[in-house]
Scaffold this motif. Sequence first.
Motif, mmCIF file in Angstrom:
data_model
loop_
_atom_site.group_PDB
_atom_site.id
_atom_site.type_symbol
_atom_site.label_atom_id
_atom_site.label_comp_id
_atom_site.label_asym_id
_atom_site.label_seq_id
_atom_site.Cartn_x
_atom_site.Cartn_y
_atom_site.Cartn_z
ATOM 1 N N ALA A 1 -10.415 6.535 -1.580
ATOM 2 C CA ALA A 1 -9.393 5.583 -1.132
ATOM 3 C C ALA A 1 -10.038 4.412 -0.395
ATOM 4 C CB ALA A 1 -8.381 6.284 -0.227
ATOM 5 N N VAL A 2 -10.999 4.705 0.464
ATOM 6 C CA VAL A 2 -11.694 3.648 1.202
ATOM 7 C C VAL A 2 -12.501 2.782 0.239
ATOM 8 C CG1 VAL A 2 -13.516 3.181 2.905
ATOM 9 C CG2 VAL A 2 -11.760 4.888 3.383
ATOM 10 N N SER A 3 -13.168 3.393 -0.696
ATOM 11 C CA SER A 3 -13.954 2.657 -1.673
ATOM 12 C C SER A 3 -13.061 1.729 -2.503
ATOM 13 C CB SER A 3 -14.693 3.636 -2.581
ATOM 14 O OG SER A 3 -15.434 2.954 -3.545
ATOM 15 N N PHE A 4 -11.910 2.228 -2.933
ATOM 16 C CA PHE A 4 -10.972 1.417 -3.709
ATOM 17 C C PHE A 4 -10.469 0.231 -2.891
ATOM 18 C CE2 PHE A 4 -6.534 0.571 -4.998
ATOM 19 C CZ PHE A 4 -6.777 0.105 -6.278
ATOM 20 N N MET A 5 -10.055 0.498 -1.658
ATOM 21 C CA MET A 5 -9.547 -0.585 -0.809
ATOM 22 C C MET A 5 -10.652 -1.576 -0.456
ATOM 23 S SD MET A 5 -6.335 -0.527 -0.464
ATOM 24 C CE MET A 5 -6.333 -1.899 0.652
ATOM 25 N N LYS B 1 4.895 -9.943 -11.263
ATOM 26 C CA LYS B 1 3.733 -9.125 -11.634
ATOM 27 C C LYS B 1 2.851 -8.877 -10.427
ATOM 28 C CE LYS B 1 3.570 -10.468 -16.472
ATOM 29 N NZ LYS B 1 2.843 -11.205 -17.495
ATOM 30 N N GLU B 2 2.690 -9.908 -9.586
ATOM 31 C CA GLU B 2 1.870 -9.768 -8.378
ATOM 32 C C GLU B 2 2.438 -8.671 -7.477
ATOM 33 O OE1 GLU B 2 -1.060 -10.652 -5.456
ATOM 34 O OE2 GLU B 2 -0.926 -11.422 -7.485
ATOM 35 N N ALA B 3 3.745 -8.688 -7.270
ATOM 36 C CA ALA B 3 4.374 -7.678 -6.414
ATOM 37 C C ALA B 3 4.205 -6.286 -7.019
ATOM 38 C CB ALA B 3 5.847 -8.007 -6.218
ATOM 39 N N GLY B 4 4.377 -6.182 -8.325
ATOM 40 C CA GLY B 4 4.209 -4.892 -8.986
ATOM 41 C C GLY B 4 2.778 -4.397 -8.912
ATOM 42 N N PHE B 5 1.834 -5.314 -9.002
ATOM 43 C CA PHE B 5 0.425 -4.949 -8.932
ATOM 44 C C PHE B 5 0.086 -4.430 -7.538
ATOM 45 C CE2 PHE B 5 -4.143 -6.167 -8.595
ATOM 46 C CZ PHE B 5 -4.622 -5.298 -9.555
ATOM 47 N N LYS B 6 0.592 -5.093 -6.511
ATOM 48 C CA LYS B 6 0.341 -4.639 -5.133
ATOM 49 C C LYS B 6 0.917 -3.245 -4.933
ATOM 50 C CE LYS B 6 -1.670 -8.230 -3.242
ATOM 51 N NZ LYS B 6 -3.057 -8.176 -2.875
ATOM 52 N N GLN B 7 2.111 -3.008 -5.469
ATOM 53 C CA GLN B 7 2.719 -1.689 -5.337
ATOM 54 C C GLN B 7 1.890 -0.632 -6.060
ATOM 55 O OE1 GLN B 7 6.666 -2.379 -6.792
ATOM 56 N NE2 GLN B 7 7.444 -2.950 -4.780
ATOM 57 N N ALA B 8 1.351 -0.988 -7.209
ATOM 58 C CA ALA B 8 0.505 -0.043 -7.956
ATOM 59 C C ALA B 8 -0.765 0.276 -7.180
ATOM 60 C CB ALA B 8 0.160 -0.623 -9.330
ATOM 61 N N GLN B 9 -1.326 -0.742 -6.521
ATOM 62 C CA GLN B 9 -2.525 -0.517 -5.719
ATOM 63 C C GLN B 9 -2.223 0.434 -4.567
ATOM 64 O OE1 GLN B 9 -3.397 -4.572 -4.709
ATOM 65 N NE2 GLN B 9 -4.870 -4.790 -6.370
ATOM 66 N N LEU B 10 -1.099 0.210 -3.897
ATOM 67 C CA LEU B 10 -0.722 1.087 -2.789
ATOM 68 C C LEU B 10 -0.455 2.504 -3.269
ATOM 69 C CD1 LEU B 10 1.624 -1.281 -0.758
ATOM 70 C CD2 LEU B 10 -0.717 -0.600 -0.204
ATOM 71 N N LEU B 11 0.146 2.620 -4.438
ATOM 72 C CA LEU B 11 0.402 3.942 -5.007
ATOM 73 C C LEU B 11 -0.908 4.668 -5.290
ATOM 74 C CD1 LEU B 11 2.359 6.066 -6.072
ATOM 75 C CD2 LEU B 11 2.316 4.871 -8.276
ATOM 76 N N LYS B 12 -1.895 3.945 -5.799
ATOM 77 C CA LYS B 12 -3.199 4.564 -6.080
ATOM 78 C C LYS B 12 -3.831 5.081 -4.790
ATOM 79 C CE LYS B 12 -7.634 4.080 -8.250
ATOM 80 N NZ LYS B 12 -8.406 3.444 -9.276
#
Length: 87
Positions: A37-41, A13-24
């Motif tokens: 994008a900067v605000s989200f990161m 789940k952690e790996a999938g969550f990181k991928q979802a964050q990068l996709l966003k």
Amino acid sequence: MKKHSKPSTTLAKEAGFKQAQLLKVEILLANAKPKDAVSFMAGLVANDPMSQTTLHTFLLLRKTNVPVSLLADALQELVCKILKICD
């Protein structure tokens, strides 16, 4: 033949969550929304300031169409927020 053990569901789940964050972030950049994008990161970094992956990803934004001044301002705000040294 040995079966490989499955990674724990938490790690998966952690790996999938990181991928979802990068996709966003990728979607925000593709839609010409560098400020979002900067605000989200920055929010991700503020939530886990010790995450090297998140911080590295934040710093990689400088290689995109994000203005460096926007990144610098966000970093300054993060330092103030994390260290609680500003007003």
